[in-house]
Scaffold this motif. Structure first.
Motif, PDB file in Angstrom:
ATOM      1  N   ARG A   1       0.835  -1.209   0.000  1.00 12.14           N
ATOM      2  CA  ARG A   1       0.000   0.000   0.000  1.00 12.14           C
ATOM      3  C   ARG A   1       0.867   1.256   0.000  1.00 12.14           C
ATOM      4  NH1 ARG A   1      -5.846  -0.175   0.302  1.00 12.14           N
ATOM      5  NH2 ARG A   1      -5.501   1.906   1.112  1.00 12.14           N
ATOM      6  N   GLN A   2       1.984   1.232   0.736  1.00 12.72           N
ATOM      7  CA  GLN A   2       2.881   2.388   0.776  1.00 12.72           C
ATOM      8  C   GLN A   2       3.504   2.652  -0.588  1.00 12.72           C
ATOM      9  OE1 GLN A   2       3.202   4.506   3.388  1.00 12.72           O
ATOM     10  NE2 GLN A   2       1.562   3.258   4.202  1.00 12.72           N
ATOM     11  N   GLN A   3       3.604   1.616  -1.409  1.00  9.41           N
ATOM     12  CA  GLN A   3       4.151   1.757  -2.753  1.00  9.41           C
ATOM     13  C   GLN A   3       3.067   2.123  -3.759  1.00  9.41           C
ATOM     14  OE1 GLN A   3       6.088  -2.006  -3.344  1.00  9.41           O
ATOM     15  NE2 GLN A   3       7.891  -1.406  -2.174  1.00  9.41           N
ATOM     16  N   GLY A   4       1.854   2.348  -3.270  1.00  8.82           N
ATOM     17  CA  GLY A   4       0.758   2.763  -4.148  1.00  8.82           C
ATOM     18  C   GLY A   4       0.016   1.619  -4.813  1.00  8.82           C
ATOM     19  N   LEU A   5       0.300   0.395  -4.402  1.00 10.03           N
ATOM     20  CA  LEU A   5      -0.389  -0.751  -4.996  1.00 10.03           C
ATOM     21  C   LEU A   5      -1.718  -0.971  -4.287  1.00 10.03           C
ATOM     22  CD1 LEU A   5       2.640  -3.196  -5.290  1.00 10.03           C
ATOM     23  CD2 LEU A   5       1.682  -1.722  -7.067  1.00 10.03           C
ATOM     24  N   ARG A   6      -2.717  -1.391  -5.051  1.00 11.42           N
ATOM     25  CA  ARG A   6      -4.046  -1.630  -4.500  1.00 11.42           C
ATOM     26  C   ARG A   6      -4.581  -2.956  -5.037  1.00 11.42           C
ATOM     27  NH1 ARG A   6      -2.448   1.965  -1.842  1.00 11.42           N
ATOM     28  NH2 ARG A   6      -3.361   3.987  -1.469  1.00 11.42           N
ATOM     29  N   GLY A   7      -5.548  -3.507  -4.327  1.00  6.12           N
ATOM     30  CA  GLY A   7      -6.269  -4.692  -4.792  1.00  6.12           C
ATOM     31  C   GLY A   7      -5.371  -5.865  -5.095  1.00  6.12           C
ATOM     32  N   GLU A   8      -5.608  -6.477  -6.235  1.00  8.47           N
ATOM     33  CA  GLU A   8      -4.896  -7.690  -6.625  1.00  8.47           C
ATOM     34  C   GLU A   8      -3.392  -7.472  -6.736  1.00  8.47           C
ATOM     35  OE1 GLU A   8      -5.306 -10.887 -10.193  1.00  8.47           O
ATOM     36  OE2 GLU A   8      -7.166  -9.979  -9.446  1.00  8.47           O
ATOM     37  N   ARG A   9      -2.985  -6.301  -7.215  1.00  9.31           N
ATOM     38  CA  ARG A   9      -1.543  -6.018  -7.348  1.00  9.31           C
ATOM     39  C   ARG A   9      -0.879  -5.969  -5.973  1.00  9.31           C
ATOM     40  NH1 ARG A   9       0.127  -1.332 -10.631  1.00  9.31           N
ATOM     41  NH2 ARG A   9       2.096  -2.435 -10.610  1.00  9.31           N
ATOM     42  N   ALA A  10      -1.578  -5.416  -4.986  1.00  7.26           N
ATOM     43  CA  ALA A  10      -1.032  -5.371  -3.621  1.00  7.26           C
ATOM     44  C   ALA A  10      -0.902  -6.778  -3.056  1.00  7.26           C
ATOM     45  CB  ALA A  10      -1.923  -4.510  -2.730  1.00  7.26           C
ATOM     46  N   CYS A  11      -1.897  -7.622  -3.298  1.00 10.71           N
ATOM     47  CA  CYS A  11      -1.849  -9.010  -2.820  1.00 10.71           C
ATOM     48  C   CYS A  11      -0.711  -9.770  -3.480  1.00 10.71           C
ATOM     49  CB  CYS A  11      -3.177  -9.707  -3.098  1.00 10.71           C
ATOM     50  SG  CYS A  11      -4.508  -9.138  -2.046  1.00 10.71           S
ATOM     51  N   GLU A  12      -0.556  -9.607  -4.792  1.00 11.83           N
ATOM     52  CA  GLU A  12       0.520 -10.292  -5.508  1.00 11.83           C
ATOM     53  C   GLU A  12       1.890  -9.870  -4.973  1.00 11.83           C
ATOM     54  OE1 GLU A  12      -0.196  -9.351  -9.609  1.00 11.83           O
ATOM     55  OE2 GLU A  12      -1.917 -10.713  -9.738  1.00 11.83           O
ATOM     56  N   ALA A  13       2.071  -8.573  -4.735  1.00  4.87           N
ATOM     57  CA  ALA A  13       3.344  -8.078  -4.211  1.00  4.87           C
ATOM     58  C   ALA A  13       3.592  -8.629  -2.805  1.00  4.87           C
ATOM     59  CB  ALA A  13       3.351  -6.552  -4.207  1.00  4.87           C
ATOM     60  N   ALA A  14       2.553  -8.680  -1.982  1.00  2.51           N
ATOM     61  CA  ALA A  14       2.695  -9.203  -0.620  1.00  2.51           C
ATOM     62  C   ALA A  14       3.065 -10.679  -0.650  1.00  2.51           C
ATOM     63  CB  ALA A  14       1.406  -8.982   0.166  1.00  2.51           C
ATOM     64  N   LEU A  15       2.437 -11.455  -1.509  1.00  2.00           N
ATOM     65  CA  LEU A  15       2.760 -12.877  -1.620  1.00  2.00           C
ATOM     66  C   LEU A  15       4.191 -13.082  -2.108  1.00  2.00           C
ATOM     67  CD1 LEU A  15      -0.600 -14.280  -3.030  1.00  2.00           C
ATOM     68  CD2 LEU A  15       0.345 -14.601  -0.727  1.00  2.00           C
ATOM     69  N   LEU A  16       4.626 -12.246  -3.033  1.00  2.00           N
ATOM     70  CA  LEU A  16       6.003 -12.330  -3.511  1.00  2.00           C
ATOM     71  C   LEU A  16       6.984 -12.050  -2.372  1.00  2.00           C
ATOM     72  CD1 LEU A  16       7.910 -12.773  -5.878  1.00  2.00           C
ATOM     73  CD2 LEU A  16       7.681 -10.343  -6.413  1.00  2.00           C
ATOM     74  N   ARG A  17       6.667 -11.064  -1.538  1.00  2.00           N
ATOM     75  CA  ARG A  17       7.510 -10.781  -0.375  1.00  2.00           C
ATOM     76  C   ARG A  17       7.582 -11.986   0.562  1.00  2.00           C
ATOM     77  NH1 ARG A  17       5.501  -5.596  -0.699  1.00  2.00           N
ATOM     78  NH2 ARG A  17       7.127  -4.105  -1.154  1.00  2.00           N
ATOM     79  N   LEU A  18       6.436 -12.628   0.779  1.00  2.00           N
ATOM     80  CA  LEU A  18       6.433 -13.822   1.644  1.00  2.00           C
ATOM     81  C   LEU A  18       7.324 -14.908   1.075  1.00  2.00           C
ATOM     82  CD1 LEU A  18       2.708 -14.194   2.714  1.00  2.00           C
ATOM     83  CD2 LEU A  18       4.653 -13.636   4.165  1.00  2.00           C
ATOM     84  N   GLN A  19       7.246 -15.113  -0.241  1.00  2.00           N
ATOM     85  CA  GLN A  19       8.081 -16.142  -0.861  1.00  2.00           C
ATOM     86  C   GLN A  19       9.554 -15.839  -0.673  1.00  2.00           C
ATOM     87  OE1 GLN A  19       6.132 -15.996  -4.788  1.00  2.00           O
ATOM     88  NE2 GLN A  19       5.894 -18.219  -4.579  1.00  2.00           N
ATOM     89  N   THR A  20       9.924 -14.571  -0.767  1.00  2.00           N
ATOM     90  CA  THR A  20      11.342 -14.230  -0.631  1.00  2.00           C
ATOM     91  C   THR A  20      11.827 -14.352   0.803  1.00  2.00           C
ATOM     92  OG1 THR A  20      10.910 -11.858  -0.382  1.00  2.00           O
ATOM     93  CG2 THR A  20      11.276 -12.669  -2.621  1.00  2.00           C
ATOM     94  N   THR A  21      10.911 -14.410   1.770  1.00  2.00           N
ATOM     95  CA  THR A  21      11.328 -14.608   3.163  1.00  2.00           C
ATOM     96  C   THR A  21      11.339 -16.082   3.547  1.00  2.00           C
ATOM     97  OG1 THR A  21       9.093 -14.320   4.044  1.00  2.00           O
ATOM     98  CG2 THR A  21      10.466 -12.354   3.911  1.00  2.00           C
TER      99      THR A  21
END
Length: 154
Positions: free
Chosen positions: A113-133
């Motif tokens: 959200r801080q990067q301006g992502l909303r909805g599905e794009r925000a979820c996809e980015a969050a899931l990608l972050r989880l994978q990298t951790t």
């Protein structure tokens, strides 16, 4: 002996279990994780899972979010709690896998959200972050090198 009593006897007679806990009130009964068994390694975990899956065939499930499936029908699953970080006061209370994961999901969504992502794009980015951790987001289980292991005792 019915299937639930038989499954409970399997659990109570385990020699490899470090401990177990069961819901003891109405709020616990409503939780998806009504009965938890702790193991040091995966061998007894998977062995018990196989026995319980057979004995509890047909029992309706109340799946536990963000845990790895043991039987494919949501009835049995497992997780790996993060290690305790200190030996000081409260060290016996470790954070659970699902609490650890929920904190990281919330943080990843907030960053999106801080990067301006909303909805599905925000979820996809969050899931990608989880994978990298080190989280396998398809099976909701840790991957190497999360906590330095991939399963209890591994």
């Amino acid at each position: 002996m019915d299937c639930l009593e038989s499954g409970l006897n399997d659990i109570l007679n385990l020699e490899d279990a470090l401990g177990w806990k069961v819901c003891n009130d109405l709020s616990g009964l409503l939780r998806p994780d009504k009965f938890i068994v702790y193991f040091e390694s995966t061998a007894p975990l998977f062995s018990l899972g196989d026995r319980l899956q057979e004995r509890l065939d047909g029992v309706p499930s109340h799946g536990v979010p963000f845990t790895a499936e043991l039987g494919g029908n949501g009835l049995l699953s497992w997780g790996l709690d993060p290690p305790r970080l200190s030996g000081g006061p409260g060290a016996s209370l470790s954070e659970s896998w699902r609490t650890w994961l929920a904190d990281r999901i919330a943080g990843a969504l907030w960053q999106s959200r801080q990067q301006g992502l909303r909805g599905e794009r925000a979820c996809e980015a969050a899931l990608l972050r989880l994978q990298t951790t080190g989280v396998d987001i398809d099976r909701w289980m840790p991957t190497e090198p999360l906590f330095g292991k991939t399963g209890p005792g591994d």
